[in-house]
Enzyme design. Sequence first.
Site, PDB file in Angstrom:
ATOM      1  N   ASP A 180       4.009   4.091   7.179  1.00 20.90           N
ATOM      2  CA  ASP A 180       4.914   3.030   6.714  1.00 20.90           C
ATOM      3  C   ASP A 180       5.657   3.464   5.455  1.00 20.90           C
ATOM      4  OD1 ASP A 180       4.426   1.328   8.762  1.00 20.90           O
ATOM      5  OD2 ASP A 180       3.664  -0.324   7.529  1.00 20.90           O
TER       6      ASP A 180
ATOM      7  N   ASP B  29      -4.474   9.675  -1.919  1.00 21.52           N
ATOM      8  CA  ASP B  29      -3.764   9.043  -3.044  1.00 21.52           C
ATOM      9  C   ASP B  29      -2.671   9.964  -3.566  1.00 21.52           C
ATOM     10  OD1 ASP B  29      -6.010  10.556  -3.591  1.00 21.52           O
ATOM     11  OD2 ASP B  29      -6.615   9.441  -5.371  1.00 21.52           O
TER      12      ASP B  29
ATOM     13  N   TYR C  78     -10.587   1.040  12.049  1.00 24.98           N
ATOM     14  CA  TYR C  78     -10.067  -0.050  12.889  1.00 24.98           C
ATOM     15  C   TYR C  78     -10.889  -0.241  14.161  1.00 24.98           C
ATOM     16  CZ  TYR C  78      -5.916   0.309   9.886  1.00 24.98           C
ATOM     17  OH  TYR C  78      -5.064   0.345   8.818  1.00 24.98           O
TER      18      TYR C  78
ATOM     19  N   LYS D  59      -9.785  11.903   2.136  1.00 23.89           N
ATOM     20  CA  LYS D  59     -10.341  11.456   0.853  1.00 23.89           C
ATOM     21  C   LYS D  59     -11.693  12.140   0.709  1.00 23.89           C
ATOM     22  CE  LYS D  59     -10.150   8.765  -2.804  1.00 23.89           C
ATOM     23  NZ  LYS D  59      -9.226   9.045  -3.908  1.00 23.89           N
TER      24      LYS D  59
ATOM     25  N   ASP E 190      -1.825   4.856   9.017  1.00 26.12           N
ATOM     26  CA  ASP E 190      -1.148   3.559   9.123  1.00 26.12           C
ATOM     27  C   ASP E 190      -0.316   3.328   7.864  1.00 26.12           C
ATOM     28  OD1 ASP E 190      -0.450   1.021   9.874  1.00 26.12           O
ATOM     29  OD2 ASP E 190      -2.435   0.136   9.629  1.00 26.12           O
TER      30      ASP E 190
END
Length: 360
Positions: A255, A227, A146, A195, A251
Amino acid sequence: MNYNITVIPGDGIGPEIVAETRKVLNQIGEKFGHNFTYTEILMGGVSIDATGVPLTKEALDTARNSDSVLLGAIGGNVGKSDWYSLPPHLRPEAGLLAIRKGLNLFTNIRPAVLFPELKDASPLREDIIGDGFDFVVMRELTGGLYFGERNTMIENGIRTATDTLTYDENEIKRIAKWAFTIARKRRRKICSVDKANVLDSSRLWRQVTEEVAKDYPDVELSHMLVDNCAMQLVKDPRQFDVILTENMFGDILSDEASMITGSIGMLASASLGDTKLGLYEPSHGSAPDIAGQNKANPIATILSAAMMLRYSFDLEREAEAVESAVKSVLKKGYRTIDIMSKGMTLVGTKEMGDQISSEI
Ligand code: NAD
C-alpha cells in the site's frame, strides 16, 4: 489459441472496470488471433445477496477449471446493502481470502511503476523520483498472521486477543523461488524484508531465502528490516527491484508502494501459485463512492490483464501491446478524474477503455 477466463465483476466499480478490460482483451484477441472466452461468477457482496455466502463452492470450481481469473473488486457497502453486520466469515472480503486459498495462490505480485507522465501525482520530491521507478512487491498470501490461529477471551476480567504468526520452511521456499524467477526477468536484485531482530518466523524466513539463493547465483539477495524498508520506500525507492516479504508486512508495504506512485487507479496485481492459473486484479478496492458514475480509472485492471497475458498465457508480445497502449494514451493526455491534472483531457471509464483499445 483459446483461453477460458473466469471473470468476477464483483461490487462497486468492479463491473465497470472489468467491462473495459474485456474490451481491451477482445481487441488483443482480434489483433493477435486469440479467442478469449469469459465465464462470469459471483463473489463478494453480490454473491452474499444472491446466495448468502461471499463465494460458493460452484463458483470456486468454475475458477479452478479455467485458465485464469480476472477480478474487478469486491466489498464496500453499496446502496442498501449491509454486508458488514454479518459475521466476518460471511463478509465480502472472506470471498477474496477463500479464492486465494482455494486456488492455492500463495504469491502476490504488485508492480509499483511511476509513469513519467504521472510524475506530478507522486507525493515524493522530484530529486527523489528522478527518472521514475519500477519495482515489484512480492507478498506471501496464504500464511502468516492473517491465517494463524486467533482467539479473544476474558481472563480475570481482562479482555485479551491473540493472533499467531507461523511459517514453515516450505511456504517460504516456494515464494522465494518465485521471487528469484521474477528477478531473473528484471534487474536481478531481491531485497527480502523481515523483522529478524525480533521474530523467530523472520529468522527462519532469512535462513530459507539464503538457502534458495544458492541456486540462483546470478541474482543478488539482500535483507532489510521492515521498519527500515518503510522508510527507504519514501527516501530512495529507486534502489528496489524485487521486494520479497511475508503476508502482513507485504500488505502494508505494497500500500505504501501504491501511494508513492501517486494513483491507486493505476496499480495492477497478480496472485500466483504452483500452476499457470492466476488471479489478476487491480490493487484498489471497490470505490463505492464513485460506483456507477463512469468515473473509475480502468487502467489498473487493464494492466492486471496484461500481467495475465504474460504470466498465465506466456503471451509476452500481447502483454507489451497492452502496456504500450496505456502509455501512449497517457502520452496523448487522456486522464480519468483520479489522475487528472491541468491541461489534460478528462475522460470517463468507458472512454478510457475505448482509447486504450483503439491504440492496440
Ligand atoms: P478503495 O480502493 O476502494 O478506494 C479508496 C479511494 O480511492 C476512494 O476515494 C476511491 O474512489 C478511489 N479509487 C479507488 N480505485 C479507483 C479507481 N480505479 N479509479 C478512481 N478512483 C479510485 O478503498 P476503500 O474505500 O478503503 O475500500 C472500499 C471497499 O473495497 C472496502 O470494502 C474494502 O474492503 C474493499 N477492498 C476490496 C479489495 C479487492 O477487491 N481486492 C481491495 C481493497 C479494498
